[in-house]
Scaffold this active site. Structure first.
Site, PDB file in Angstrom:
ATOM      1  N   ASP A 280       0.832  -1.201   0.000  1.00  0.00           N
ATOM      2  CA  ASP A 280       0.000   0.000   0.000  1.00  0.00           C
ATOM      3  C   ASP A 280       0.874   1.262   0.000  1.00  0.00           C
ATOM      4  O   ASP A 280       2.083   1.203   0.300  1.00  0.00           O
ATOM      5  CB  ASP A 280      -0.894  -0.034   1.251  1.00  0.00           C
ATOM      6  CG  ASP A 280      -2.203   0.734   1.094  1.00  0.00           C
ATOM      7  OD1 ASP A 280      -2.314   1.538   0.152  1.00  0.00           O
ATOM      8  OD2 ASP A 280      -3.100   0.535   1.932  1.00  0.00           O
TER       9      ASP A 280
ATOM     10  N   ASP B  92     -10.872   2.007  -3.393  1.00  0.00           N
ATOM     11  CA  ASP B  92     -11.511   1.661  -2.113  1.00  0.00           C
ATOM     12  C   ASP B  92     -13.025   1.724  -2.235  1.00  0.00           C
ATOM     13  O   ASP B  92     -13.730   1.409  -1.286  1.00  0.00           O
ATOM     14  CB  ASP B  92     -11.058   2.630  -1.020  1.00  0.00           C
ATOM     15  CG  ASP B  92      -9.677   2.286  -0.496  1.00  0.00           C
ATOM     16  OD1 ASP B  92      -9.248   1.130  -0.676  1.00  0.00           O
ATOM     17  OD2 ASP B  92      -9.022   3.166   0.089  1.00  0.00           O
TER      18      ASP B  92
HETATM   19  C1  DGJ Z   1      -5.957   1.745   1.824  1.00  0.00           C
HETATM   20  C2  DGJ Z   1      -6.321   0.538   1.019  1.00  0.00           C
HETATM   21  O1  DGJ Z   1      -6.821   0.915  -0.226  1.00  0.00           O
HETATM   22  C3  DGJ Z   1      -7.329  -0.300   1.797  1.00  0.00           C
HETATM   23  O2  DGJ Z   1      -7.735  -1.403   1.033  1.00  0.00           O
HETATM   24  C4  DGJ Z   1      -6.701  -0.733   3.088  1.00  0.00           C
HETATM   25  O3  DGJ Z   1      -5.623  -1.590   2.835  1.00  0.00           O
HETATM   26  C5  DGJ Z   1      -6.244   0.486   3.884  1.00  0.00           C
HETATM   27  N1  DGJ Z   1      -5.406   1.336   3.089  1.00  0.00           N
HETATM   28  C6  DGJ Z   1      -5.511   0.055   5.127  1.00  0.00           C
HETATM   29  O4  DGJ Z   1      -4.960   1.108   5.811  1.00  0.00           O
END
Ligand code: DGJ
Length: 694
Positions: free
Chosen positions: A448, A518
């Protein structure tokens, strides 16, 4: 041979197109379009394309040059700019030679006065109609530095008839929306800043004459393989000539080449299709498959715990989710954020990559064993380029983050960005991940990146050239990913950046799949997936089935609809399974089994965005066809259906006209199905149907 050079003219031939350049003094594009015969080259060279607009606007014989150097009377937006030690801020490049090596052409240009060489590289990917371009700038002197102020990967002349540009734009929660606008006179510009690809645009665009459709018409497109700041501009001069520059962003760019040093830009892939946007997309998919992605079996069905537990990770909680995930046929169980020390919220913990013993007594291994006993492999979330101020790592190494000593260090989500351009930081990141993978039975990493680089200072940069960070960060990121892949070839890596902030060919070439947003509301996701499919292949697109009521917009949708949307790429489940009924488990298990039966075709077949009758905004259909044409799958999504709207006709594509396909209770030839379509039932607000033709 994909490359032939006759006199001053080089012909780069792909299966269906020709890219022809002239190497006389400057490098000029003569033709990028349908395939031409070698016999036509002399004619092309004698009659090069000329702008047809206002002749008076042509102040310089700029034309269709393949690099636009800043300097002289060429006032187009430059793709290359440099400053020399004596303060001269113009370049004057001339062709010094060329060589062909297999499927690669290298054209050497040198400055007429200064010790600067620029090599234009062209690689022909004949099997998917792509020409890859990049350049290498080298300081061939012995005493002075040369400052590169702009160093795009390529400038390319585009046909004057190009009047519409299609692109993928958005923001967090809506990263890959497709838009198409008429090209203005002047400039159309897209970019990503902050040292990452960005949420607001992808480094891809497509140009057409305003009339191309999904199935017909010429489309010129370009896609950049770079995960740092980038820009692309399509510019039309007053003389009508159209060109596009694409590459690393020149905002705050100053890369100093010391004597003997060189800089290689990222690659930009140029693709021409004569057969519409659908054909263009399938060629992009082929390009990624054949030249960027690893050859892998279909990606596993995964479960990700983020939406169910957020930071509230515990051995018992995760075990319970794992038990339930195993019941529906999940193959890979991924623990997201929240597993490491100090990570009870987003205020602390990033940088300290040790399991929290209170949440996970005994560390990761007891959980991994339970997941393995349930027949699944185990995956873990990391965000290796980040640190919270509240962490042991930051207390020990406050100088490891980007910063200007006199400015506050701006935080987003309470985190700072590690200066990955530093080799000691890159070593730390590699050894952290290597340590985790070496010590535990981990099959998957979700990588991430939740904030951009800001306060881009690097006080002790060893060359006295802190702006190198824009290149160095991404180069070290790539090198870590490549080293990990070499050391742990069985580990899959998912690219993520606070949703879909890192969608580009550079990341796709070094990871195995991408978290595109997301936004897990399936209705919104249909549009994001539609956009993603324009430029990137389905086996890289992960999508989760989440809760009935979307956390992002409060919309409710049926379990079947959520599955049908997520099944169109790499299927994941992200719902809180502790709230599911027995019926939900039965339905989900059936759909997961169906997906496993179909996924070879979904992930590796040909994808068509097919037409429907009626063709309205609320209806989308996507079809996948096995390479041998024997089997096909169609997903239909329809929204806001009114009284009497009980079915939609889909118009299949890509079928073998002479083959018989079973569907809708009958057996029909591919020819008949393509001509008459198939009526599929869809009623309700968010409705879907999935069918196979075999
Ligand atoms: C952002 C990601 O897009 C989510 O899927 C998740 O992993 C969060 N970060 C976790 O902090």
């Amino acid at each position: 041979m994909p490359i032939t050079v006759t006199g001053d003219v080089a012909h780069l031939a792909t299966e269906h197109s020709s890219y022809v350049i002239e190497l006389a003094g400057s490098v000029r594009l003569l033709h990028w379009d349908d395939a031409v015969a070698d016999d036509d080259l002399a004619m092309l060279s004698a009659h090069p394309p000329r702008p047809t607009g206002l002749a008076s606007a042509s102040l310089a014989p700029s034309g269709h040059t393949e690099i636009v150097g800043y300097g002289g009377l060429d006032l187009r937006s430059p793709s290359f700019a440099a400053e020399f030690a004596d303060g001269t801020r113009s370049v004057d490049l001339a062709v010094a030679g060329h060589r062909v090596s297999g499927d690669e052409l290298i054209v050497e240009l040198t400055d007429r006065v200064y010790p600067l060489s620029v090599q234009l590289h062209y690689r022909v990917r004949a099997d998917c109609d792509v020409i890859e371009r990049w350049l290498v700038a080298r300081n061939t002197g012995e005493t002075d530095d040369i400052s590169l102020r702009s160093c795009l990967s390529a400038d390319v002349a585009l046909p004057e008839a190009g009047t519409r540009v299609s692109y993928l734009h958005g923001a967090w929660g809506g990263e890959t929306r497709l838009d198409a606008v008429p090209l203005p006179s002047g400039r159309f510009e897209l970019d990503g800043r902050g040292g990452y690809t960005s949420h607001r645009a992808r480094p891809w665009f497509a140009l057409d004459d305003g009339h191309a459709t999904e199935t017909a018409g010429a489309v010129w497109s370009a896609s950049l393989a770079w995960t740092g700041s980038w820009r692309l501009a399509v510019e039309r001069g007053g003389d009508g000539a159209l060109h596009a520059g694409i590459g690393m962003h020149d905002l705050d760019f100053d890369y100093r080449l010391s004597p003997g040093e060189s800089l290689q830009t990222p690659r930009v892939a140029l693709l021409y299709s004569a057969a519409g946007f659908g054909d263009s997309s399938r060629r992009w998919h082929d390009y990624a498959r054949r030249h960027l992605l690893r050859k892998l079996p279909p990606r596993p069905v995964l479960y990700n715990s983020w939406e169910a537990t957020a930071f509230d990770v515990s051995l018992d909680g995760q075990t319970e989710l794992a038990r339930r995930a195993a019941r529906i046929g999940v193959e890979l169980f991924v623990v997201d954020d929240g597993w490491f020390v100090g990570r009870t919220s987003d205020h602390a913990g990033l940088g300290d990559w040790r399991p929290d013993q209170q949440k996970l007594p005994g560390g990761l291994d007891p959980l991994i064993s339970r997941v393995r006993e349930l027949g699944m492999s185990f995956g873990l979330w990391v965000e290796p380029e980040m640190v919270n101020a509240d962490s042991e790592l930051y207390r020990e190494h406050p100088d490891w983050v980007y910063h200007f000593p006199t400015r506050p260090r701006s935080e987003r989500r309470h985190q700072l960005v590690l200066n990955l351009a530093r080799d000691d930081v890159a070593d730390f990141v590699y050894s952290t991940l290597d340590g985790l993978l070496r010590a535990h039975d981990i099959s998957f990493i979700k990588w991430d990146f939740n904030r951009p680089i800001a306060d881009a200072g690097w006080p002790d940069e060893p060359h006295g050239n802190p702006q190198r960070l824009w290149v160095g960060h991404v180069e070290n990121l790539y090198s870590i990913l490549e080293r990990l892949r070499a050391a742990y070839p069985d580990v899959l890596i998912e690219a993520c950046a606070g949703g879909g902030g890192r969608i580009d060919l550079g990341m796709i070439g070094r990871t195995d799949q991408v978290w595109i947003s997301d936004n897990t509301d399936p209705y919104d996701r249909v549009e994001l997936q539609y956009g993603y499919s324009q430029a990137y292949p389905p086996e890289t697109m992960v999508s989760w089935v989440t809760d009935e009521v979307s956390h992002i917009n409060g919309r409710s949708s049926s379990l079947e609809y959520r599955f049908h949307v997520s099944m169109a790429g790499v299927l994941g489940i992200g719902a809180d399974l502790t709230g599911w009924t027995e019926q939900d488990f039965t339905t989900a298990a059936g759909l997961v089994a169906q997906y496993k039966d179909w996924r070879e075709i979904i992930q590796h077949g040909r994808q068509y965005r097919i037409g429907t009758v009626p063709a309205t905004d609320g209806v989308r259909a996507v079809q996948y066809v096995a390479d041998d044409g024997a089997r096909s799958i169609i997903f239909l999504y329809a929204h806001g259906r009114s009284f009497g709207e009980n079915s939609v006709r889909v118009m299949p594509a890509g079928l073998d006209p002479d083959r018989s396909y079973r569907c809708n209770g009958g057996c029909f030839s591919g020819r008949l199905l393509a001509a008459h379509g198939i009526d599929l039932p869809v009623r309700g607000d968010t409705a879907s149907t999935a069918v196979t033709l075999d």
